[in-house]
Write an enzyme that holds these catalytic residues in place. Structure first.
Site, mmCIF file in Angstrom:
data_model
loop_
_atom_site.group_PDB
_atom_site.id
_atom_site.type_symbol
_atom_site.label_atom_id
_atom_site.label_comp_id
_atom_site.label_asym_id
_atom_site.label_seq_id
_atom_site.Cartn_x
_atom_site.Cartn_y
_atom_site.Cartn_z
ATOM 1 N N ASP A 127 -2.962 -11.746 -3.388
ATOM 2 C CA ASP A 127 -2.502 -10.365 -3.172
ATOM 3 C C ASP A 127 -2.717 -9.997 -1.697
ATOM 4 O O ASP A 127 -2.917 -8.820 -1.367
ATOM 5 C CB ASP A 127 -3.238 -9.378 -4.072
ATOM 6 C CG ASP A 127 -2.313 -8.236 -4.523
ATOM 7 O OD1 ASP A 127 -2.784 -7.315 -5.191
ATOM 8 O OD2 ASP A 127 -1.115 -8.265 -4.174
ATOM 9 N N GLY A 165 0.810 -1.213 0.000
ATOM 10 C CA GLY A 165 0.000 0.000 0.000
ATOM 11 C C GLY A 165 0.846 1.268 0.000
ATOM 12 O O GLY A 165 1.958 1.303 -0.481
HETATM 13 C C1 LIG Z 1 -5.358 -6.225 -8.437
HETATM 14 C C2 LIG Z 1 -5.739 -4.965 -7.701
HETATM 15 C C3 LIG Z 1 -7.139 -5.114 -7.169
HETATM 16 C C4 LIG Z 1 -4.794 -4.733 -6.521
HETATM 17 C C5 LIG Z 1 -3.370 -4.458 -6.955
HETATM 18 N N1 LIG Z 1 -2.534 -4.503 -5.770
HETATM 19 C C6 LIG Z 1 -1.184 -4.452 -5.915
HETATM 20 O O1 LIG Z 1 -0.614 -4.463 -6.966
HETATM 21 C C7 LIG Z 1 -0.382 -4.340 -4.638
HETATM 22 C C8 LIG Z 1 -0.387 -2.918 -4.141
HETATM 23 N N2 LIG Z 1 -0.151 -1.979 -5.208
HETATM 24 C C9 LIG Z 1 0.679 -2.795 -3.058
HETATM 25 O O2 LIG Z 1 1.830 -2.428 -3.364
HETATM 26 O O3 LIG Z 1 0.334 -3.136 -1.901
HETATM 27 C C10 LIG Z 1 -3.220 -3.062 -7.587
HETATM 28 O O4 LIG Z 1 -2.864 -2.148 -6.825
HETATM 29 O O5 LIG Z 1 -3.432 -2.932 -8.794
HETATM 30 ZN ZN LIG Z 2 0.009 -6.020 -8.203
HETATM 31 ZN ZN LIG Z 3 0.584 -7.463 -5.183
#
Ligand SMILES: CC(C)C[C@H](NC(=O)C[C@H](N)C(=O)O)C(=O)O
Ligand SMILES: [Zn+2]
Ligand SMILES: [Zn+2]
Length: 389
Positions: A285, A68
């Site tokens: 995820d 995040g």
């Molecule tokens: C597939 C979608 C729903 C979630 C996805 N999550 C990540 O890639 C992880 C996030 N960015 C992190 O670094 O914690 C997104 O953000 O596109």
């Molecule tokens: Zn991702």
């Molecule tokens: Zn991820």
């Protein structure tokens, strides 16, 4: 330590019928009809009558440190705890860094993976994060793979996303070639876990690389392939060329309303469209952020991914979409184990690791979770200190 699991309906993930399973040390020692309780030895006997016994689940994409931050510091998501993993029937995780590959680093990720191993589950990592060039531990991708046992691949490398580092196709070719050779020299998969955003370019880079170089399609494990209809369609076309596809099970009501494909449905549809089962995996995820941006890329809000969504989607594929259990289980057991070359994982076979989940016969709810022959959850009760031993 010996554990004898009696009279369960066994899916390895293919259906093996009613079998007893004997675990010894950390391994599956025997599978057979009515295995006698070994005399004069201390044996834990688990009655699996009215239960299905399946391989422990493998989650190939978990933000073990949390992730995040896309809405600023207050939106950093929390580190995972052991029971966030085991209550979802997961006995093997692969950790990654995401958008924030700056305040979270590989040393911490490796330490977290080691901590989870000490607590009883199996844990590996991808080196790197969203960004290219990849920030490694040793200074090179090949040496990270060759020298650090926990590192099995590279990722999650972001493509077609406003948060990516906008790598050139040459940069992606280079890092994939390094991952492949590092994998070959270390007996590991060296798979590149690719984060797909919803950008126009979609899978273009991957298609070009597998078309014009010697790099095989199995070198890439592209994830979030269910994030919208357009990408799902591109994933099917990519799959027809032999590409792999990983669907993300963590979701939100809004994402589903905005067009994200629910994994249980995406699996059934992909199979109907001619994609082979072994090309498909699910990952959660977990602990990653699920950030929402408007069309101009402005942050709206975020939620946190959950490892428990991994099996929930497999269960939905069976109970709501009518898929048979053996097929649905493959995407979180045998398939990730094969693609990521996780030795002795993902199947119920003599000599494989003692990772098992017992499911209620009818509801398919998780009843008992055993990792490396240690009971982590027993009859839905979570062991306070990790295991009941
Ligand atoms: C597939 C979608 C729903 C979630 C996805 N999550 C990540 O890639 C992880 C996030 N960015 C992190 O670094 O914690 C997104 O953000 O596109
Ligand atoms: Zn991702
Ligand atoms: Zn991820």
């Amino acid at each position: 330590m010996l554990t004898l699991i009696k009279n369960g309906e066994v899916y390895g993930p293919d259906y093996l019928g009613k079998q007893d399973i004997l675990l010894a040390g950390t391994k599956i020692a025997m599978i057979g009809k009515s295995i006698p309780t070994p005399e004069g030895l201390e044996v834990k006997v688990i009655d699996a009558t009215e239960k299905k016994v399946v391989p422990g689940f493998i989650d190939s994409h978990v933000h073990l440190l949390g992730g995040g931050g896309e809405g600023g510091f207050k939106t950093r998501t929390p580190e995972i705890m052991l029971t966030d993993i085991t209550k979802g029937g997961v006995t093997t995780v692969v950790g990654c860094l995401g958008t924030d590959g700056f305040t979270r680093d590989m040393k911490s990720l490796i330490a977290k993976a080691r901590g989870l191993e000490e607590e009883g589950v199996s844990a590996y990592c991808y080196t790197g994060s969203y960004q290219v060039p990849v920030r490694t531990t040793t200074g090179s991708i090949q040496e990270d793979l060759i020298l650090i046992d926990k590192i099995i691949g590279v990722g999650e490398i972001a493509l077609s996303d406003h948060r990516s580092s906008q790598p050139t196709i040459e940069e992606l070719e280079r890092l994939t070639a390094e991952a492949r050779v590092g994998g070959i020299l270390s007996g590991k998969a060296g798979v590149v876990n690719i984060h797909l955003g919803s950008g126009e370019r979609g899978l273009e880079y991957l298609e070009k690389i597998i078309d014009k170089t010697e790099i095989p399609p199995t070198q890439f494990l592209p994830t979030h392939m269910n994030r919208d209809e357009e990408l799902f369609q591109k994933a099917i076309a990519y799959g027809k060329k032999g590409g792999l596809m990983d669907f993300t099970t963590s979701t939100t009501k809004r994402f589903l309303e905005e067009g994200e494909r629910k994994c249980s449905k995406a699996l059934v549809r992909a199979l109907k469209l001619g994609i082979k089962l072994e090309q498909i995996t699910f990952s959660s995820d977990g602990q990653g952020s699920l950030p929402d941006f408007d069309r101009q890329g402005n942050y709206i809000g975020l939620q946190v991914g959950r490892v428990t969504s991994l099996y929930e989607e497999v269960r939905d594929a069976v109970l709501s979409e009518g898929l048979d259990l053996a097929t649905a289980l493959a995407v979180i057991t045998k398939n990730p184990a094969t693609i990521l070359k996780l030795k002795n994982k993902g199947e119920i076979k003599k000599g494989f690791d003692g990772d098992l989940v017992l499911l209620d016969h009818e509801s398919l709810e998780i009843d008992t979770v055993i990792a490396m022959n240690q009971v982590m959850i027993r009859e839905k009760e979570i062991a306070i200190k990790g295991t009941f031993e």
